[in-house]
Design an enzyme around this catalytic site. Structure first.
Site, PDB file in Angstrom:
ATOM      1  N   ASP A  50       0.807  -1.222   0.000  1.00  0.00           N
ATOM      2  CA  ASP A  50       0.000   0.000   0.000  1.00  0.00           C
ATOM      3  C   ASP A  50       0.844   1.277   0.000  1.00  0.00           C
ATOM      4  O   ASP A  50       2.048   1.224   0.231  1.00  0.00           O
ATOM      5  CB  ASP A  50      -0.888   0.014   1.256  1.00  0.00           C
ATOM      6  N   TYR A 100       6.945  -9.933   7.077  1.00  0.00           N
ATOM      7  CA  TYR A 100       6.753  -8.500   7.238  1.00  0.00           C
ATOM      8  C   TYR A 100       7.322  -8.080   8.583  1.00  0.00           C
ATOM      9  O   TYR A 100       7.307  -8.861   9.538  1.00  0.00           O
ATOM     10  CB  TYR A 100       5.262  -8.142   7.229  1.00  0.00           C
TER      11      TYR A 100
END
Lengths: 246, 246
Positions: free
Chosen positions: A52, A110
């Site tokens: 994003d 992540y």
């Protein structure tokens, strides 16, 4: 010839990874660089997945096909000289033609950074979420135990998620603190839309005492996004590593 | 009441510290915040010295006078809520009315960061100078020995320096490497215009073998800027700490 690249980028100046008309995107910049290198010919890149707006990458992976011959070790420099300063190819390798950067992902890692300094740190304003308040790490560890494993993560993804299958496996979640920065590490076979950021929001809620960790199994069962914590800001999130079989 | 503040800022978005008409400056932002806090009344700040465009600060020091009473420990938050995200007051203290942030400086410490990663690091593009080539640290240490001490630093400051007296004392110069980042540390009683950046350029020249460290005494004696290395970029430079008697 198929080339596999590991790419890092500072997400601050991008409207996310995926190409969008009229927006500055990572994919857009890399494809523009490749087009220059290929004397005007379009080259499409395929990444392990999107990120994003504002989200960073240490080890995003992508592939593309080329007819130009450049030795493996020269690819990073050849392409980096045509890329803006906030994207850099870290490594490149020739790979079998049937390799696909998205379909062959085995696992992803992540990390999420939280700045714990009392006064906000001017240097991490785009690179960590500033949360200076008290956190109970014992409660956060209890919460983690309920999240690791295979679950339906509907409660932990954005209502905008377009995937039907929301069962994912989290292999590992851990966190460590170093120099006022708390880093969460998540390894899983796949992550739904906003999933890491909602997991972080939930762990912070456990740490600040507004969520009892023992409620997490019920929240997972309910498959209801509204039961989870806020989505933590994108600027603290890093796509750290993508794992493949080879 | 006089207030002494320690301030950090990310220099990337600023045309330097000192106020300049039509430019975004650190002083301009702080004075604008103080003016809001003082309901429209102008408050002038006095810093330990200027920093150039792109140069960062961990511990810049400044003072100002105020008639508002806010407890010492509340000053940082009160002012930070009115400042942009790239400037932050780290600490504040009441101080004698004869204290002056510039005139009473005893010593200053600057640090300079050099990114040594082979591929450029996207996250340090505004925070370190990327120099991936070989450096001979033994030669750099030899060069340092000739620079520490009291010298006329005319050869090591910009030709634009407006100060007549160019004798300064460097108390300490050292460097250390950590995670691909080489950091230089300079402590001295004062620094001339561009002096740290020219010292870094010179040390790098010694390290890459284009400057024989044993020539440094002659370069100092010659008082000729053209004999020194290039001025290293401002983005790697940090005003780290300002020392006062109290």
């Amino acid at each position: 010839m198929r080339v596999k690249c590991t790419v890092s980028y500072d997400g601050t100046g991008f409207s996310g990874f995926q190409i969008q008309p009229g927006q500055r995107t990572v994919q857009g910049e890399i494809e523009r660089g490749l087009k220059k290198l290929h004397k005007g010919q379009e080259v499409k890149v395929f990444a392990s997945g999107r990120t994003d707006a504002g989200v960073h990458a240490i080890g995003q992976v992508l592939h593309f096909d080329t007819e130009i011959y450049i030795p493996e070790s020269r690819w990073p420099n050849a392409l980096n000289s045509l890329l803006p300063e906030d994207v850099a190819i870290q490594a490149a390798a020739f790979i079998e033609e049937d390799f696909h950067a998205r379909y062959h992902v085995r696992a992803k890692e992540y990390r999420y950074k939280v700045s714990r300094s009392e006064v906000r740190d001017v240097f991490s304003r785009n690179y960590a979420y500033h949360y200076p308040y008290k956190l109970d790490y014992v409660k956060m560890r209890e919460a983690i135990k309920f999240l690791i494993g295979t679950h339906d993560f509907t409660s932990f993804c954005s209502a905008k998620t377009d995937k039907e299958d929301r069962i994912r496996t989290l292999y590992d979640i851990e966190f460590y603190e170093e120099d006022d920065v708390l880093t969460f590490r998540f390894v899983g076979d796949g992550f739904l839309y906003n999933m890491v950021r909602i997991l972080v929001g939930t762990l912070i809620n456990a740490g600040r005492g507004v969520l009892d960790p023992y409620r997490i199994p019920d929240i997972l069962k309910a498959r209801d996004r509204s039961l989870c914590g806020k989505t933590a800001p994108g600027s603290g999130l890093y796509l750290w590593k993508v794992y493949y079989d080879n």
